[in-house]
Scaffold this motif. Sequence first.
Motif, PDB file in Angstrom:
ATOM      1  N   MET A   1     -28.151  11.659   9.885  1.00  0.00           N
ATOM      2  CA  MET A   1     -27.340  10.644   9.408  1.00  0.00           C
ATOM      3  C   MET A   1     -25.982  10.962   8.791  1.00  0.00           C
ATOM      4  N   TYR A   2     -24.915  10.235   9.222  1.00  0.00           N
ATOM      5  CA  TYR A   2     -23.609  10.455   8.806  1.00  0.00           C
ATOM      6  C   TYR A   2     -23.212  10.418   7.570  1.00  0.00           C
ATOM      7  N   ARG A   3     -22.255  11.134   7.072  1.00  0.00           N
ATOM      8  CA  ARG A   3     -21.857  11.171   5.581  1.00  0.00           C
ATOM      9  C   ARG A   3     -20.542   9.990   5.882  1.00  0.00           C
ATOM     10  N   VAL A   4     -20.624   9.078   5.036  1.00  0.00           N
ATOM     11  CA  VAL A   4     -19.260   8.057   4.931  1.00  0.00           C
ATOM     12  C   VAL A   4     -18.526   8.315   3.725  1.00  0.00           C
ATOM     13  N   TYR A   5     -17.186   8.829   3.917  1.00  0.00           N
ATOM     14  CA  TYR A   5     -16.118   8.913   3.014  1.00  0.00           C
ATOM     15  C   TYR A   5     -15.504   7.616   2.729  1.00  0.00           C
ATOM     16  N   SER A   6     -15.098   7.598   1.419  1.00  0.00           N
ATOM     17  CA  SER A   6     -14.339   6.444   0.927  1.00  0.00           C
ATOM     18  C   SER A   6     -13.186   6.830   0.013  1.00  0.00           C
ATOM     19  N   VAL A   7     -12.217   5.896  -0.116  1.00  0.00           N
ATOM     20  CA  VAL A   7     -11.063   6.329  -0.930  1.00  0.00           C
ATOM     21  C   VAL A   7     -10.581   4.771  -1.490  1.00  0.00           C
ATOM     22  N   LYS A   8     -10.186   4.714  -2.461  1.00  0.00           N
ATOM     23  CA  LYS A   8      -9.353   3.479  -3.066  1.00  0.00           C
ATOM     24  C   LYS A   8      -8.274   3.637  -3.243  1.00  0.00           C
ATOM     25  N   ILE A   9      -7.478   2.841  -2.829  1.00  0.00           N
ATOM     26  CA  ILE A   9      -6.029   2.514  -2.800  1.00  0.00           C
ATOM     27  C   ILE A   9      -5.601   1.281  -3.396  1.00  0.00           C
ATOM     28  N   ASN A  10      -5.030   1.211  -4.602  1.00  0.00           N
ATOM     29  CA  ASN A  10      -4.525  -0.138  -5.203  1.00  0.00           C
ATOM     30  C   ASN A  10      -5.600  -1.209  -5.039  1.00  0.00           C
ATOM     31  N   GLY A  11      -6.828  -0.853  -5.398  1.00  0.00           N
ATOM     32  CA  GLY A  11      -7.972  -1.712  -5.406  1.00  0.00           C
ATOM     33  C   GLY A  11      -8.545  -2.032  -4.220  1.00  0.00           C
ATOM     34  N   ARG A  12      -8.041  -1.512  -3.177  1.00  0.00           N
ATOM     35  CA  ARG A  12      -8.841  -1.535  -1.675  1.00  0.00           C
ATOM     36  C   ARG A  12      -9.526  -0.438  -1.527  1.00  0.00           C
ATOM     37  N   THR A  13     -10.722  -0.719  -1.031  1.00  0.00           N
ATOM     38  CA  THR A  13     -11.245   0.625  -0.641  1.00  0.00           C
ATOM     39  C   THR A  13     -11.516   0.601   1.122  1.00  0.00           C
ATOM     40  N   LEU A  14     -11.201   2.051   1.332  1.00  0.00           N
ATOM     41  CA  LEU A  14     -11.041   2.420   2.834  1.00  0.00           C
ATOM     42  C   LEU A  14     -12.194   3.255   2.952  1.00  0.00           C
TER      43      LEU A  14
END
Length: 64
Positions: A1-14
Amino acid sequence: MYRVYSVKINGRTLESRNLKELLARAVSAKRNSDHRIMRTPLYGQISTAGSVGSCMDPGMAVVH
């Protein structure tokens, strides 16, 4: 299973599985948001030091 990275920029999640791609997108999104902020009328009215200095009387000196 792959790891999913996330980052939040100005309320938007990428999100992405590729960390390098995610960081590139995050930097791009942050730059775009900063450029939009700098184009607002408030920042357009701020004068620069060069323009302030040119309005001064040549005989005046600034003392600190």
